[in-house]
Enzyme design. Structure first.
Site, PDB file in Angstrom:
ATOM      1  N   ASP A   1     -16.580   0.103   0.102  1.00  0.00           N
ATOM      2  CA  ASP A   1     -15.267  -0.475  -0.452  1.00  0.00           C
ATOM      3  C   ASP A   1     -14.193  -0.590   0.722  1.00  0.00           C
ATOM      4  O   ASP A   1     -13.032  -1.406   0.394  1.00  0.00           O
ATOM      5  CB  ASP A   1     -14.928   0.522  -1.563  1.00  0.00           C
ATOM      6  CG  ASP A   1     -14.698   2.034  -0.777  1.00  0.00           C
ATOM      7  OD1 ASP A   1     -15.713   2.805  -0.546  1.00  0.00           O
ATOM      8  OD2 ASP A   1     -13.416   2.614  -0.716  1.00  0.00           O
TER       9      ASP A   1
ATOM     10  N   ASP B   1      -8.434  -1.609   5.840  1.00  0.00           N
ATOM     11  CA  ASP B   1      -8.064  -0.072   5.258  1.00  0.00           C
ATOM     12  C   ASP B   1      -8.116   0.876   6.615  1.00  0.00           C
ATOM     13  O   ASP B   1      -9.313   1.558   6.790  1.00  0.00           O
ATOM     14  CB  ASP B   1      -9.128   0.509   4.279  1.00  0.00           C
ATOM     15  CG  ASP B   1      -8.842  -0.178   2.942  1.00  0.00           C
ATOM     16  OD1 ASP B   1      -7.833  -0.800   2.680  1.00  0.00           O
ATOM     17  OD2 ASP B   1      -9.709  -0.138   2.071  1.00  0.00           O
TER      18      ASP B   1
ATOM     19  N   ARG C   1     -13.486  -7.045  -1.212  1.00  0.00           N
ATOM     20  CA  ARG C   1     -14.476  -6.034  -0.545  1.00  0.00           C
ATOM     21  C   ARG C   1     -15.622  -6.198  -0.947  1.00  0.00           C
ATOM     22  O   ARG C   1     -16.275  -6.718  -2.311  1.00  0.00           O
ATOM     23  CB  ARG C   1     -13.994  -4.769  -0.878  1.00  0.00           C
ATOM     24  CG  ARG C   1     -12.330  -4.522  -0.601  1.00  0.00           C
ATOM     25  CD  ARG C   1     -11.849  -3.459  -1.500  1.00  0.00           C
ATOM     26  NE  ARG C   1     -10.275  -3.197  -1.298  1.00  0.00           N
ATOM     27  CZ  ARG C   1      -9.938  -2.629  -0.264  1.00  0.00           C
ATOM     28  NH1 ARG C   1     -10.449  -1.787   0.323  1.00  0.00           N
ATOM     29  NH2 ARG C   1      -8.491  -2.398  -0.135  1.00  0.00           N
TER      30      ARG C   1
ATOM     31  N   LYS D   1       0.986  -1.222  -0.104  1.00  0.00           N
ATOM     32  CA  LYS D   1      -0.025  -0.076   0.019  1.00  0.00           C
ATOM     33  C   LYS D   1       0.962   1.072  -0.114  1.00  0.00           C
ATOM     34  O   LYS D   1       1.698   1.413   0.666  1.00  0.00           O
ATOM     35  CB  LYS D   1      -0.925   0.061   1.291  1.00  0.00           C
ATOM     36  CG  LYS D   1      -1.858   1.204   1.356  1.00  0.00           C
ATOM     37  CD  LYS D   1      -2.767   1.211   2.559  1.00  0.00           C
ATOM     38  CE  LYS D   1      -3.642   2.408   2.609  1.00  0.00           C
ATOM     39  NZ  LYS D   1      -4.543   2.182   3.770  1.00  0.00           N
TER      40      LYS D   1
ATOM     41  N   GLY E   1      -0.903   7.705  -5.848  1.00  0.00           N
ATOM     42  CA  GLY E   1      -0.690   6.419  -5.590  1.00  0.00           C
ATOM     43  C   GLY E   1       0.000   6.154  -4.362  1.00  0.00           C
ATOM     44  O   GLY E   1       0.537   5.095  -4.014  1.00  0.00           O
TER      45      GLY E   1
END
Length: 502
Positions: A261, A271, A192, A122, A135
């Site tokens: 999500d 997340d 997800r 990530k 990103g």
């Protein structure tokens, strides 16, 4: 400077057996992201627990090929990096295409013990789904996710895991210029709710069926032989989500961004953005300062979880085995109506354990709710109160607490009812204390502790990250040498603001 032994480095790389089921799905599900520069990459920290579980030598993460593969996308034998597409309801508003805008799935591995884990980086640079963003992830959010992932696992909460934290000299531009970082994280599955929403709401029915078949084979293989595998999968997701949210509420954890999500098909906490463990108990606590309407406030989490499950059910119901659509809808409604009873039962079980109650009795919920009301009225620290509750058996400690409360009489009335309830248990006090201390943590990742680790890491010193990692790996132990880490937060901690920006 020592030079890595190429033979040992190769051995470390080949310990993992790559199976990469997600990469076998058609291109409609993902893209192969391009490498992205990450200058002066270093491995700042790694999780001993996860490295051991994966069968991966921790030192290998700090050198190539692992270092390059995790930070700038160089080749790692067996890995097949992918960024997946999904949609989602963000703060209640449907967004038809999101996706892994800064996450890249390296692949799926089978460990020496037969477990399967997906490995994902990530903050490793832009993908086709970045929507114009860079990103990247900043050190601030990466340290928090790295630490809380392993802290939650130690608390027994279903969660994605952190394997390593990487730093760089790369500047990232947010509200200010911040150093970039990358987290290598792992999960049995990164599917997800939003994956299903993307194919359903965009009308890709054939692809949705492929995704359902994949999810059943990958995440719920035990349900493939059910009379109605899709309905059975929805039922299982409901049950897992109820248990997960009950864990959150029992430990005082606020996720902050429960968009669809950010909801895991496997029932994992996923997340970590503007999350927080509550200090002073406040049922309406909002940890995300961008959530001005309080949609994701602490006391709203069970209701939001059910709302999100309804969105998932909408994507699955047409694939139920029922003879008619009407029958399938009624079945889905019945399954969804089971969420609140399942959640309530799971939450009550956890709260009874926190109070040292082992036998279920009808008046327990009223006793618990009255306590929480008193705690909220007085602003009592949530974690410290439950950890110190067995000590209140001592009159002098209880008297000190009562002197600090505005309504000591109301507290004394509750305490008398609690003592009468304990008398119906018959458990010796020392056994009860041990049982309570096994579920009431002493150490949690408070915001001010994370902030201190972040500031040091931004200056190139990861020692506080490593120290916190060590402490939080044993949240229920006394650890007298780290007693200060269980103290009340300092006054300045109330000024820490958390948002979705990272």
């Amino acid at each position: 400077m020592s030079v890595p032994d190429p033979v040992n480095a190769a051995a470390s790389e080949s310990q993992l057996e790559w199976i990469n089921h997600f990469a076998r799905l058609p291109e409609a599900f993902h893209e192969s992201p391009a490498p992205a520069p990450f200058p002066d990459a270093t491995c700042l920290a790694s999780s001993p627990a996860m490295c051991e579980r994966l069968g991966l030598e921790a030192a290998a993460l700090g050198r190539d090929p692992w270092l390059g593969a995790c930070t700038h996308g160089s080749e790692l034998a067996g890995a097949e990096p992918r960024a997946s597409v999904y949609a989602g309801h963000q703060f209640g508003v449907f967004v038809p295409q999101l996706g892994d805008g800064r996450a890249k799935l390296l692949g799926e591995v089978r460990t020496p013990t037969g477990e399967t884990w997906e490995l994902q980086v990530k903050g490793a640079g832009p993908t086709r789904f970045s929507r114009g963003a860079d990103g990247r992830a900043v050190m601030r959010s990466s340290v928090r996710e790295y630490l809380v992932s392993e802290a939650m696992a130690a608390l027994g909460v279903p969660t994605t895991r952190a394997v390593a934290l990487f730093g760089s000299s790369l500047p990232v531009y947010r509200e200010r210029v911040e150093p970039a970082a990358i987290v290598l994280r792992a999960a049995p599955s990164f599917l997800r709710f939003g994956h299903f929403e993307y194919f359903h709401y965009n009308g890709y029915s054939a692809r949705l069926q492929e995704l359902i078949d994949y999810a059943l084979a990958h995440d719920y293989p035990e349900l493939q032989g059910a009379d109605d595998p899709v309905a059975a999968m929805l039922e299982a997701v409901i049950a897992r989500t109820a248990e997960m949210v009950a864990d959150w509420q029992a430990i005082g954890f606020c996720h902050g961004v429960m968009n669809t999500d950010n909801m895991s098909l496997a029932g994992l906490t996923i997340d970590y953005g503007p999350f927080a463990f509550m200090d002073a108990f406040d049922p309406g606590y909002i940890c995300n300062h961008t959530d001005q309407g309080g949609r994701y406030a602490f006391d709203q989490q069970p209701q939001i979880a059910q709302w999100n499950l309804i969105r998932l059910a909408e994507t699955l119901v047409i694939h139920f085995a029922d003879a008619t659509r009407e029958a399938a809808i009624e079945r889905a409604k019945a399954l969804l109506q089971g969420f609140q009873p399942q959640y309530r039962q799971a939450w009550l079980a956890r709260m009874r354990a926190k109070l040292g109650l082992q036998v279920e009795q009808e008046d327990d919920e009223a006793l618990i709710q009255e306590l929480l009301a008193r705690m909220a009225a007085e602003g009592v620290d949530y974690t410290r109160f439950f950890r110190q509750l067995p000590d209140l058996e001592q009159a002098e400690i209880r008297a000190q607490l009562e002197s600090e409360l505005e309504d000591g009489a109301a507290w004394q009335a509750w305490w008398s009812r609690y003592q009468a309830r304990l008398a119906r248990e018959g458990l010796p006090p020392e056994e009860r204390r041990a049982a309570m201390n096994a579920v009431n943590p002493k150490y949690i990742l408070r915001n001010h502790l994370a902030q201190a680790a972040i500031e040091q890491a931004e200056a190139g010193d990861a020692s506080e990250v490593l120290r916190l990692q060590q402490i939080l790996a044993r949240p229920f132990a006394e650890q007298p040498e780290y007693e200060a880490y269980a103290d009340l937060p300092p006054e300045w901690a109330s000024g820490i603001q958390l948002s979705c920006s990272s």
